[in-house]
Scaffold this motif. Structure first.
Motif, PDB file in Angstrom:
ATOM      1  N   HIS A   1      -8.574   8.226  -4.298  1.00 51.64           N
ATOM      2  CA  HIS A   1      -7.787   7.267  -4.228  1.00 51.64           C
ATOM      3  C   HIS A   1      -8.180   6.226  -3.325  1.00 51.64           C
ATOM      4  CE1 HIS A   1      -3.885   5.268  -3.783  1.00 51.64           C
ATOM      5  NE2 HIS A   1      -4.212   5.081  -2.343  1.00 51.64           N
ATOM      6  N   PHE A   2      -8.498   6.417  -1.917  1.00 50.76           N
ATOM      7  CA  PHE A   2      -8.832   5.600  -0.858  1.00 50.76           C
ATOM      8  C   PHE A   2     -10.154   4.682  -1.410  1.00 50.76           C
ATOM      9  CE2 PHE A   2      -5.763   7.660   1.766  1.00 50.76           C
ATOM     10  CZ  PHE A   2      -5.049   6.668   2.104  1.00 50.76           C
TER      11      PHE A   2
ATOM     12  N   THR B   1       1.657   1.819  -3.213  1.00 51.28           N
ATOM     13  CA  THR B   1       0.218   2.428  -4.279  1.00 51.28           C
ATOM     14  C   THR B   1       0.039   3.791  -3.932  1.00 51.28           C
ATOM     15  OG1 THR B   1      -0.881   0.150  -4.102  1.00 51.28           O
ATOM     16  CG2 THR B   1      -2.223   2.063  -4.396  1.00 51.28           C
ATOM     17  N   VAL B   2       0.192   4.200  -2.634  1.00 53.06           N
ATOM     18  CA  VAL B   2       0.189   5.426  -2.308  1.00 53.06           C
ATOM     19  C   VAL B   2       1.116   6.431  -3.055  1.00 53.06           C
ATOM     20  CG1 VAL B   2       0.483   7.307  -0.376  1.00 53.06           C
ATOM     21  CG2 VAL B   2      -0.916   5.368  -0.007  1.00 53.06           C
ATOM     22  N   ARG B   3       2.540   5.987  -3.040  1.00 58.48           N
ATOM     23  CA  ARG B   3       3.348   6.613  -3.891  1.00 58.48           C
ATOM     24  C   ARG B   3       3.346   6.797  -5.216  1.00 58.48           C
ATOM     25  NH1 ARG B   3       7.567   6.946  -6.907  1.00 58.48           N
ATOM     26  NH2 ARG B   3       9.170   8.219  -6.451  1.00 58.48           N
TER      27      ARG B   3
ATOM     28  N   TYR C   1      -7.527  -1.655   0.671  1.00 64.33           N
ATOM     29  CA  TYR C   1      -7.222  -0.938   2.068  1.00 64.33           C
ATOM     30  C   TYR C   1      -7.859  -1.524   3.304  1.00 64.33           C
ATOM     31  CZ  TYR C   1      -4.378   2.619  -0.167  1.00 64.33           C
ATOM     32  OH  TYR C   1      -3.489   3.198  -0.804  1.00 64.33           O
TER      33      TYR C   1
ATOM     34  N   LEU D   1      -1.228   8.408  -5.552  1.00 64.04           N
ATOM     35  CA  LEU D   1      -1.621   9.350  -4.767  1.00 64.04           C
ATOM     36  C   LEU D   1      -0.647  10.432  -4.811  1.00 64.04           C
ATOM     37  CD1 LEU D   1      -3.989  10.760  -2.956  1.00 64.04           C
ATOM     38  CD2 LEU D   1      -3.182   9.640  -1.259  1.00 64.04           C
TER      39      LEU D   1
ATOM     40  N   THR E   1      -7.213  12.491  -2.421  1.00 65.14           N
ATOM     41  CA  THR E   1      -7.058  11.575  -1.318  1.00 65.14           C
ATOM     42  C   THR E   1      -8.281  10.575  -1.253  1.00 65.14           C
ATOM     43  OG1 THR E   1      -5.617  13.058  -0.029  1.00 65.14           O
ATOM     44  CG2 THR E   1      -6.283  11.232   1.202  1.00 65.14           C
TER      45      THR E   1
ATOM     46  N   VAL F   1       3.202   7.842   6.036  1.00 66.87           N
ATOM     47  CA  VAL F   1       3.197   8.665   4.585  1.00 66.87           C
ATOM     48  C   VAL F   1       1.989   9.867   4.906  1.00 66.87           C
ATOM     49  CG1 VAL F   1       2.115   8.525   2.313  1.00 66.87           C
ATOM     50  CG2 VAL F   1       3.410   6.609   3.183  1.00 66.87           C
ATOM     51  N   LEU F   2       0.978   9.888   5.524  1.00 63.79           N
ATOM     52  CA  LEU F   2       0.286  10.940   5.918  1.00 63.79           C
ATOM     53  C   LEU F   2       1.074  12.058   6.713  1.00 63.79           C
ATOM     54  CD1 LEU F   2      -3.173   9.441   6.665  1.00 63.79           C
ATOM     55  CD2 LEU F   2      -2.773  10.757   4.614  1.00 63.79           C
TER      56      LEU F   2
ATOM     57  N   LEU G   1       0.826   3.778   6.899  1.00 66.97           N
ATOM     58  CA  LEU G   1       0.071   4.873   6.420  1.00 66.97           C
ATOM     59  C   LEU G   1       0.044   6.325   7.216  1.00 66.97           C
ATOM     60  CD1 LEU G   1      -3.401   3.180   5.348  1.00 66.97           C
ATOM     61  CD2 LEU G   1      -1.904   4.346   4.020  1.00 66.97           C
TER      62      LEU G   1
ATOM     63  N   HIS H   1       0.843  -1.106  -0.069  1.00 62.14           N
ATOM     64  CA  HIS H   1       0.096   0.124  -0.154  1.00 62.14           C
ATOM     65  C   HIS H   1       0.993   1.394   0.236  1.00 62.14           C
ATOM     66  CE1 HIS H   1       0.528  -0.308   4.320  1.00 62.14           C
ATOM     67  NE2 HIS H   1       0.366   0.864   4.408  1.00 62.14           N
TER      68      HIS H   1
END
Length: 165
Positions: free
Chosen positions: A62-63, A36-38, A70, A41, A59, A89-90, A86, A33
């Motif tokens: 994406h989620f 995936t975020v990188r 997720y 998002l 955001t 990252v946040l 997460l 994940h």
């Protein structure tokens, strides 16, 4: 059959370092994940500390788009590692915002505030992903996040939906 590797974003040393640290902390559970975020998002969130509706909606979308992934990661055996990764990252996205909101602070205070705000945001996102009604409504969730940010930033004379937080 030979498959081509997935296209990657141009190298960004700061983001790569943050992602590497988060993956290292989360181990095998957190790696999918975080990547995936990188990949999906972060490019939509370019623009420094500008928050506003565009970033919040990106955001939420994406989620919502990756909800099943997720949800499984947040409710299965990897939940702790996923949540921790997460939050990291946040936090990387929230750290500059803490300085804007609260001015000159020592590094420990910035880190504590970053953990506090990003952990709270992650909890709201996680609850929405896990318990939200099908189908998830990113627009409605964005409004919810912006209302929360308006409450949090009210004493700072900033508006979450006005472009800067």
């Amino acid at each position: 059959m030979h498959t081509s590797p997935a296209p990657t974003q141009p190298a960004d040393p700061v983001k790569d370092t943050l992602v590497s640290q988060a993956v290292g902390q989360a181990g095998r559970c957190g790696a999918p994940h975080i990547l995936t975020v990188r990949r999906e998002l972060f490019p939509q969130l370019e623009g420094g500390t500008e928050a506003g509706r565009r970033r919040a909606l990106a955001t939420a979308r994406h989620f919502a788009h990756h909800r099943s992934f997720y949800r499984a990661m947040l409710t299965g055996s990897c939940a702790f590692a996923t949540t921790r990764a997460l939050n990291g990252v946040l936090g990387s996205l929230q750290r500059p915002v803490m300085r804007m909101l609260f001015g000159e602070l020592d590094q420990a205070a910035v880190e504590d505030l970053t953990a506090f705000f990003s952990g709270g945001m992650a909890a709201v996102i996680n609850d929405w992903l896990i318990d939200g009604e099908d189908p998830l409504d990113p627009e409605e969730f964005t409004d919810r996040l912006l209302r929360l940010m308006s409450v949090v930033t009210a004493g700072q004379h900033l508006q979450a939906d006005g472009g800067h937080v």
